[in-house]
Design an enzyme around this catalytic site. Sequence first.
Site, PDB file in Angstrom:
ATOM      1  CE  LYS A 255      53.119  -1.484  25.301  1.00 35.13           C
ATOM      2  NZ  LYS A 255      54.429  -2.094  25.630  1.00 35.13           N
TER       3      LYS A 255
ATOM      4  CD  GLU B 205      69.301  -3.976  28.643  1.00 34.44           C
ATOM      5  OE1 GLU B 205      69.211  -3.736  29.859  1.00 34.44           O
ATOM      6  OE2 GLU B 205      68.395  -3.722  27.822  1.00 34.44           O
TER       7      GLU B 205
ATOM      8  NE  ARG C 207      70.848   0.913  31.985  1.00 39.87           N
ATOM      9  CZ  ARG C 207      69.549   1.139  32.161  1.00 39.87           C
ATOM     10  NH1 ARG C 207      68.755   0.172  32.516  1.00 39.87           N
ATOM     11  NH2 ARG C 207      69.031   2.345  31.949  1.00 39.87           N
TER      12      ARG C 207
HETATM   13  C1  TPP Z   1      67.746  -0.426  29.078  1.00 43.78           C
HETATM   14  C2  TPP Z   1      66.642  -0.616  28.073  1.00 43.78           C
HETATM   15  N1  TPP Z   1      66.441  -1.824  27.543  1.00 43.78           N
HETATM   16  C3  TPP Z   1      65.469  -2.012  26.624  1.00 43.78           C
HETATM   17  C4  TPP Z   1      64.677  -0.967  26.236  1.00 43.78           C
HETATM   18  C5  TPP Z   1      63.614  -1.150  25.161  1.00 43.78           C
HETATM   19  N2  TPP Z   1      62.276  -0.930  25.685  1.00 43.78           N
HETATM   20  C6  TPP Z   1      61.631   0.205  25.515  1.00 43.78           C
HETATM   21  S1  TPP Z   1      60.125   0.216  26.193  1.00 43.78           S
HETATM   22  C7  TPP Z   1      60.334  -1.396  26.721  1.00 43.78           C
HETATM   23  C8  TPP Z   1      59.250  -2.100  27.440  1.00 43.78           C
HETATM   24  C9  TPP Z   1      58.797  -1.292  28.601  1.00 43.78           C
HETATM   25  O1  TPP Z   1      57.727  -1.973  29.199  1.00 43.78           O
HETATM   26  P1  TPP Z   1      56.914  -1.197  30.303  1.00 43.78           P
HETATM   27  O2  TPP Z   1      57.837  -0.518  31.203  1.00 43.78           O
HETATM   28  O3  TPP Z   1      55.972  -2.161  30.871  1.00 43.78           O
HETATM   29  O4  TPP Z   1      56.140  -0.047  29.500  1.00 43.78           O
HETATM   30  P2  TPP Z   1      54.900  -0.210  28.521  1.00 43.78           P
HETATM   31  O5  TPP Z   1      55.480  -0.070  27.117  1.00 43.78           O
HETATM   32  O6  TPP Z   1      54.273  -1.532  28.764  1.00 43.78           O
HETATM   33  O7  TPP Z   1      53.996   0.930  28.842  1.00 43.78           O
HETATM   34  C10 TPP Z   1      61.569  -1.866  26.367  1.00 43.78           C
HETATM   35  C11 TPP Z   1      62.058  -3.239  26.641  1.00 43.78           C
HETATM   36  C12 TPP Z   1      64.925   0.288  26.820  1.00 43.78           C
HETATM   37  N3  TPP Z   1      64.204   1.389  26.458  1.00 43.78           N
HETATM   38  N4  TPP Z   1      65.891   0.441  27.733  1.00 43.78           N
HETATM   39 MG    MG Z   2      54.111  -2.711  30.454  1.00 41.23          MG
END
Ligand code: TPP
Ligand code: MG
Length: 632
Positions: free
Chosen positions: A280, A365, A393
Amino acid sequence: MLLEQINQPSDLKRLKVEQLPTLAQEIRQYLIEQLSATGGHLAPNLGVVELTIALHYMYNSPDDKFLFDVGHQAYVHKILTGRKDRFHTLRQYQGLCGFVKRSESEHDVWEAGHSSTSLSAAMGMALARDYKGESNKVVAIIGDGALTGGMAFEALNHIGHEKSNLMVVLNDNEMSIAPNVGAMHNYLSKIRSDRTYVKAKEELEQLLKKIPAIGGKLAKTAERVKDGFKYLVVQGMLFEEFGFTYLGPVDGHDVSKLLETFEQANRVEGPVLVHVMTTKGKGYSPAEADSHKWHGITPYKIESGQVMKAVGNPMYTEVFGNVLMELASQDERIVAVTPAMPGGSGLLKFAEKFPGRMIDVGIAEQHAATMCAALAIEGMKPIFAVYSTFLQRAYDQVVHDICRQDANVIFAIDRAGFVGPDGETHQGVYDIAFMRHIPNMVMMMPKDENELRRMMKTAVDYNEGPISVRYPRINGTGAVIDQELTPIPIGQWEIVRKGDSAAILAIGPMIPVAEEASELLKREGLNIRVINARYIKPLDEEMLLQLAKEHLPMVVLEEACLAGGLGSAVLEFYATHHIFNQIVYPIGVPDYFVEHGSIKEQRAEAGLTAEHLVEEMRALLYSRGDNRLSRA
Ligand SMILES: Cc1ncc(C[n+]2csc(CCOP(=O)(O)OP(=O)(O)O)c2C)c(N)n1
Ligand SMILES: [Mg+2]
Ligand SMILES: CC(=O)[C@@H](O)[C@H](O)COP(=O)(O)O
């Protein structure tokens, strides 16, 4: 520059494979430059440059469908599908959306913003394809964080049952926003780091390649040996157990390796999961060094990595985090629960100060809500720290597990109201409507950071059942903080400005808007009372009855959806008390999704401004030929 030649995926396909790493470098540089001016989700997108290039090089979007989970990592996809020239408008009012957006391009086949929906959508698209007798590819691109979301497991379970052809690309960078958590994360780390498996697998593949071109039975046996090998070295390959063919882990920054693996995947019948290992923030050292901070970033200086922080008073989030530490040091029952947002919810310092009392459950959630109910029933003081939009959610868990059991859960609802650049998928404008109607729920919103502190104290002292404090994604007002933390009596509103021509009931950041309108109307001889209706539930019934007694026409102003909001609650109150001649004019977020832009632009679009309020109040009062106007 190769990038200049790329306007559509067809342009990309004209390049030779050996040119793709150069293109990746150019796109990386382009992202770093563009986002230094606009801000955005830099680290996630730097991590998927090669992956996105390989996908568009191998497959034929939009016939082959790419479903980006969350969709915050689709900037490269947008660059490769004709939106490079609009990139300077990213996340700005009427500019490019920061997430996948179907109205922007035929290549954007599925929208998100909330996590963990891509596998369910991929299942739906694959089934539809099969029903229609078509043969396009369906490819879900999901991160290791999103894979911790419950929906993802529901979909994995069903996909393995249906055994339809679809591909899941697991983008594993070991990060959610914060470092990823959970057993799934640990499992993936094992696969990633289990060099024995990776090395032995490569040796086996070399060995199999040495066997003269084999067809038929021997080839099948060889495949079976290789597959059986996985069970030997990596017991119970979770995804294979779910009915997927697992391929990987593969270096997600090596385009040739990715293409090779996709070729292999194309030969697989049924669901296939390609496990891609990425970094990342790849290629920009500040983002690689701290991908939590650089997950979503405001404009910055490229050379130094210095972020241009908006100056101003502490954000409400920071005030929340600080007061929670004060309260937790006096009450050891307090634990904070976050669904993967420890940073965004202001809990990092809390976690440091109170090890073990900040629980990050991953993107979960629903699980968080029900777990809080149980924590409360067992005598703890759970603080469910959650963004308004992500609380959506867990609606059933709030009703079924928390409110119905009258569990003493404290909801710290952050990002309440407009959120700005994240736009329509993240606006925190529905929580009043979906929380206030649940029996046993108490809901408050502070007018400033001092009241936020007092409300958190009120909530911690409250032992009757569920209680919520909602606060916005903005800086505080600079209000004087009194250290007293005096609780606010439940259901008690506050008159912040006297007046007898009409009244404005307002909450949170709408109070300064109401005061400004009141000041403007004063020049026309109208004395508008401004009331801080800080308890959304229960309402201050005494004050409402008094207003009716004075026959004071009123506006109810809220940065929340009109339907079901505070204005609705006031209308319901008068109607159910058989007070039918009381004028109540609710002003809130209209019945459509307000897109990305600044909060100021979003409020202007929704009519939540002093100027618009003045117009509405004039219309309300003059149209009635109100005898009070005679004093004007
Ligand atoms: C239901 C929900 N909860 C929390 C979030 C906040 N959120 C956005 S991106 C993320 C992390 C995603 O991690 P990953 O899928 O590994 O993607 P990366 O950013 O590492 O590429 C979170 C917790 C969200 N978008 N949707
Ligand atoms: Mg990730
Ligand atoms: C993509 C996503 O859902 C998160 O990254 C979100 O954008 C964070 O919002 P804040 O920037 O308000 O913390």
